[in-house]
Design an enzyme around this catalytic site. Sequence first.
Site, PDB file in Angstrom:
ATOM      1  N   HIS A  73       0.810  -1.215   0.000  1.00  0.00           N
ATOM      2  CA  HIS A  73       0.000   0.000   0.000  1.00  0.00           C
ATOM      3  C   HIS A  73       0.849   1.273   0.000  1.00  0.00           C
ATOM      4  O   HIS A  73       0.313   2.378   0.074  1.00  0.00           O
ATOM      5  CB  HIS A  73      -0.930   0.023   1.219  1.00  0.00           C
ATOM      6  CG  HIS A  73      -2.111  -0.879   1.069  1.00  0.00           C
ATOM      7  ND1 HIS A  73      -2.315  -1.981   1.859  1.00  0.00           N
ATOM      8  CD2 HIS A  73      -3.145  -0.864   0.193  1.00  0.00           C
ATOM      9  CE1 HIS A  73      -3.437  -2.592   1.482  1.00  0.00           C
ATOM     10  NE2 HIS A  73      -3.942  -1.934   0.479  1.00  0.00           N
TER      11      HIS A  73
ATOM     12  N   ARG B 101     -15.319  -4.207   0.849  1.00  0.00           N
ATOM     13  CA  ARG B 101     -15.303  -2.755   0.782  1.00  0.00           C
ATOM     14  C   ARG B 101     -15.308  -2.358  -0.676  1.00  0.00           C
ATOM     15  O   ARG B 101     -15.019  -3.167  -1.551  1.00  0.00           O
ATOM     16  CB  ARG B 101     -14.083  -2.180   1.487  1.00  0.00           C
ATOM     17  CG  ARG B 101     -12.764  -2.466   0.789  1.00  0.00           C
ATOM     18  CD  ARG B 101     -11.598  -1.867   1.559  1.00  0.00           C
ATOM     19  NE  ARG B 101     -11.546  -0.423   1.424  1.00  0.00           N
ATOM     20  CZ  ARG B 101     -10.776   0.226   0.546  1.00  0.00           C
ATOM     21  NH1 ARG B 101     -10.013  -0.449  -0.282  1.00  0.00           N
ATOM     22  NH2 ARG B 101     -10.778   1.539   0.481  1.00  0.00           N
TER      23      ARG B 101
END
Lengths: 197, 346, 320
Positions: free
Chosen positions: B193, B223
């Site tokens: 990330h 999500r």
Amino acid sequence: MPIKSRPIYPGLKLDQRARRHLVAAEGEGALAVLAIFEGKGDAAASATIVYTPGGSAGEDHAEKLADLKPDALHVMPSQETAIVRLNGLLGNAAMGTRLYAAGVEGFIGKVIASGLEHGVDHQSIYTEHCGSLARRVQCVHCKGMTENVTATPFTCSHCGLNLFVRDHYSRRLAAFQGVVVDCETPGELPEIEELYR
Amino acid sequence: MTIQFKKETFRDDFTFSNSPEAIRRFPFPFDKDQYMYAVNIEQHMPGPEKSPYEFPIDIDEHYVAEMEDRALVLKQDPLRCQSLPHMITAEWDLVELLMESMAKNYPEHFQLTRDGDRWHWVNQPLGIDQRFTFGDTATLPCPPMEYITRQCQGDFNLLDQRHDNLWMDAGIVTTQADWSLDFDIGMNFMEWHAPVPIAHDLGVFDRALKFLLNLQQGRPVRRLNWTMTINPRLDTSPENYHKWGIDRTTVTPENVGNKVHLRVELQALWRLPRSNAIVFSIRAYLIKMEELVTIPKWARRFHRVLRDLPPELADYKGLTRYRETTVDWLSKYDDGAPTSPGFFPD
Amino acid sequence: MSGGVEIPVRVSRVEQATATVKRFSLEAVSGEPLPLYSAGSHVVVTMAAPDRKIKNPYSLIDRAPDGSTYRIGVLRTRDSRGGSAFMHERVEVGTELSITMPVNLFPIVRTGRKHILVAGGIGVTPIYAMAEELRRQNLPFELHYAMRDAASGAFADELVARHGDKVRLYRDDAQEIIAVDRILWRQPLGTHLYVCGPEGMIDAILAGGREAGWPDENLHSERFMAHVSGEPFSVRLAKAGVTTEVRPDQSLLEAIEEAGVDAPYLCRGGACGQCETAVLEADGELMHHDHFLTEEEHASGKKIMTCVSRLKGRELVLDL
């Protein structure tokens, strides 16, 4: 700001409890090795040092390393040959051996990759970044590696695309990511910045 | 319910489009008129009928065309599918999860018969009929993860859990929003990330990791994430960025409706039983601006979200070059009326 | 449910393995196969005692090939506040209990080249499962199992039968001790060690590992958190607007649950971090017993793991 994927090189530290010390040093990395074994004759006696004077050093530290009286000192002519020798030593090593790496980032990366191949967790390898800040960069398009990149953008040494160096580091490849910079504005390049000397 | 699979392309002549039903079930990702990062993780429970959340694995009208596109990507670049050797148990776990789910929820298209370790898998849309021994890689035409994910929409990553972290040690990635599996494989959760701006400082990833380390079997989560893509191109990889990046310069006020797409990723995570690994699936849904504005609420809301997006986020998502043109075009569909809360059309 | 999915089970078999250990076979009340799991997993068993619900974590020993049963092993402990005593005295064939889905906080490191399993006493239960998985995958391993005496080795015969000379047994009464330095001598790079047993034994084995120059990344343990009883205190749940008493024989989490508040948990052993709760006020000293929070977090007095930690004092106010 630190790069989240970039390894942190906290500096070499002698693990007094290790049974063996397997030390890989490139160029100025030798100075870090000298520092941790200074006055630690017992530890040095159970150390195997693989050293390549390398491109980043102005000076050859082989003699000073020999003065530590390590169990063995292998002085190798290049990073590649140093890694080949290291792989041979790792192949015969047992648990209780601590792996150390010091030198330019590309070299540290290759040592970590060798360790991983032999089952050594990268988190248990002691590392110290010495010498040039030059980056090893992989072109994401052709996958070619370019060594010693000191500026961004630069030209991929394989496919010739103009690459921007993204702040994203792969431990497995021991390289930063290079991504084409001018495909949305063909022929228009941002100014070259010398960032990684 | 039989799905009519469309014949369409995600490259070259770009014939992709959504049917009116597909537009209505589009997973529109904004429940408010502005957007900011959040740990927007919720239980992946069955959602409303016909929505993309109705079943754990969603198969839709684009299935066959997407699988053809994936095969083309893999033919050109085999590094899009990789697995480190210790992930083989997780690969088999994934085979079970996907086959079971597809066969249970789309029985008219997929059938699975299990007799102990002897399995029989039939995939009618792709014309596949395969008998194999579960756990024996030699009985499949390719490794297990590659085998099943060539037959399932969405990218898949297998995350190994060790040393209180998650490691991306296997995956198949052909419909990605500008990230490289070949580069990221072997990284931990924080490392892969790394390029995402802002969110690190908000502590988003620390909290998400802590949550995922305790993810339980039988309690998958999901999500939504989003970006935008010019042309309905699934393979927006960094590998090919030098080929598709130029598309971003081709947006004009006249072609926004057909060229500019909202790209929504339905990300779902499951704990796998045998391996204790986590499967992280990223399913991309595309919708053209002219399709999006057929839902008045979405037209108003997306105009506002895009207009007010922080510049560093717009940059990261690669929207900067065509944002203004798109916002101008969308403004015609925003009369300033208030929007109702929630994601779904009024 | 805060602990996740619950599976109603019925006891299908009880074996008196040793004088102090019973093994229970559990089958799903629904008749469905029980979920697969990875070695090192545990389930939390809910027991319906007459006056309260008791929830204890137990490692899974094995699962029948057809999924019809799980086995757990329960040591009767003297200082038990009820869980192990309940299992030993009140649970028989036919008793209905409830379990959570398996959770693994003690996984085999799959990148490892070789695995050394060390068990003490009842700590053998997850180790048993790990040996089985390593055998199935044909990976190199050794198992070292220490017990008080021959009669206390609840799993010794089964282990030797299944794994032969990979298993070494050590009996306290014969002065046989696990010589860590000898075991760890000349193990190949990439070897991982896993230890489960009494607190003192875990500490000794881990210390031996570090002494042998092994990095922390290769040393793994699971501590069976004996329930820590203590003095009674009062807890106020600020959001729920509830105040209740925590009895000496009860954990903070159990008292919260008894008060009807659905608080988060997973392992109930101070390891997973799921029950981390913000402390708003503490009139007294926080007694931290978990392995999850850092020392700084313990010292800050701002957080508590409700499953194992408590207050020495009058009243605790939590953000629940």
